[in-house]
Design a protein around this motif. Structure first.
Motif, PDB file in Angstrom:
ATOM      1  N   ALA A 145     -23.532  42.795 -33.478  1.00 17.16           N
ATOM      2  CA  ALA A 145     -22.084  42.576 -33.590  1.00 17.16           C
ATOM      3  C   ALA A 145     -21.513  43.362 -34.770  1.00 17.16           C
ATOM      4  O   ALA A 145     -20.411  43.927 -34.672  1.00 17.16           O
ATOM      5  CB  ALA A 145     -21.795  41.088 -33.759  1.00 17.16           C
ATOM      6  N   MET A 146     -22.263  43.410 -35.856  1.00 23.22           N
ATOM      7  CA  MET A 146     -21.824  44.176 -37.025  1.00 23.22           C
ATOM      8  C   MET A 146     -21.776  45.668 -36.719  1.00 23.22           C
ATOM      9  O   MET A 146     -20.868  46.375 -37.180  1.00 23.22           O
ATOM     10  CB  MET A 146     -22.756  43.903 -38.205  1.00 23.22           C
ATOM     11  N   GLU A 147     -22.740  46.161 -35.932  1.00 21.73           N
ATOM     12  CA  GLU A 147     -22.746  47.571 -35.553  1.00 21.73           C
ATOM     13  C   GLU A 147     -21.538  47.918 -34.690  1.00 21.73           C
ATOM     14  O   GLU A 147     -20.947  48.987 -34.848  1.00 21.73           O
ATOM     15  CB  GLU A 147     -24.034  47.918 -34.813  1.00 21.73           C
ATOM     16  N   GLN A 148     -21.155  47.026 -33.803  1.00 16.14           N
ATOM     17  CA  GLN A 148     -19.963  47.262 -32.986  1.00 16.14           C
ATOM     18  C   GLN A 148     -18.717  47.315 -33.864  1.00 16.14           C
ATOM     19  O   GLN A 148     -17.851  48.172 -33.692  1.00 16.14           O
ATOM     20  CB  GLN A 148     -19.824  46.177 -31.926  1.00 16.14           C
ATOM     21  N   ARG A 149     -18.632  46.405 -34.801  1.00 19.40           N
ATOM     22  CA  ARG A 149     -17.502  46.396 -35.738  1.00 19.40           C
ATOM     23  C   ARG A 149     -17.488  47.677 -36.572  1.00 19.40           C
ATOM     24  O   ARG A 149     -16.443  48.267 -36.808  1.00 19.40           O
ATOM     25  CB  ARG A 149     -17.585  45.168 -36.641  1.00 19.40           C
ATOM     26  N   TYR A 150     -18.669  48.113 -36.992  1.00 20.72           N
ATOM     27  CA  TYR A 150     -18.783  49.339 -37.777  1.00 20.72           C
ATOM     28  C   TYR A 150     -18.247  50.531 -36.993  1.00 20.72           C
ATOM     29  O   TYR A 150     -17.513  51.355 -37.534  1.00 20.72           O
ATOM     30  CB  TYR A 150     -20.239  49.581 -38.174  1.00 20.72           C
ATOM     31  N   LYS A 151     -18.585  50.611 -35.711  1.00 20.91           N
ATOM     32  CA  LYS A 151     -18.128  51.722 -34.878  1.00 20.91           C
ATOM     33  C   LYS A 151     -16.608  51.755 -34.778  1.00 20.91           C
ATOM     34  O   LYS A 151     -15.989  52.816 -34.880  1.00 20.91           O
ATOM     35  CB  LYS A 151     -18.742  51.640 -33.485  1.00 20.91           C
ATOM     36  N   VAL A 152     -16.007  50.602 -34.592  1.00 22.35           N
ATOM     37  CA  VAL A 152     -14.544  50.525 -34.487  1.00 22.35           C
ATOM     38  C   VAL A 152     -13.897  50.946 -35.800  1.00 22.35           C
ATOM     39  O   VAL A 152     -12.964  51.766 -35.822  1.00 22.35           O
ATOM     40  CB  VAL A 152     -14.095  49.097 -34.092  1.00 22.35           C
TER      41      VAL A 152
END
Length: 72
Positions: free
Chosen positions: A41-48
């Protein structure tokens, strides 16, 4: 898609906020105590956030926050 008009000061403030969040996420993603599901979930947030940040800064500044594949 939405469009916004920001003043120069507002842009620098948004840039600062996103940069701090990216740095915090990088630190947390390197923490071995955090569960893998949370890290995804943190990686998805990082991408955004990374995509948002790329709209405010130069490629040279952006290169500081590119993640290596080995960290995944």
């Amino acid at each position: 898609m939405m469009g916004f008009l920001f003043t120069a000061r507002e842009c620098s403030e948004i840039e600062y906020l996103i940069r701090r969040e990216l740095e915090e996420l990088l630190l947390d993603l390197g923490d071995v105590r955090i569960d893998e599901m949370v890290k995804r979930a943190m990686e998805q947030r990082y991408k955004v956030l990374f995509k948002m940040y790329s709209r405010f800064v130069t490629p040279k500044e952006l290169s500081k926050y590119i993640r290596n594949k080995k960290y995944k």
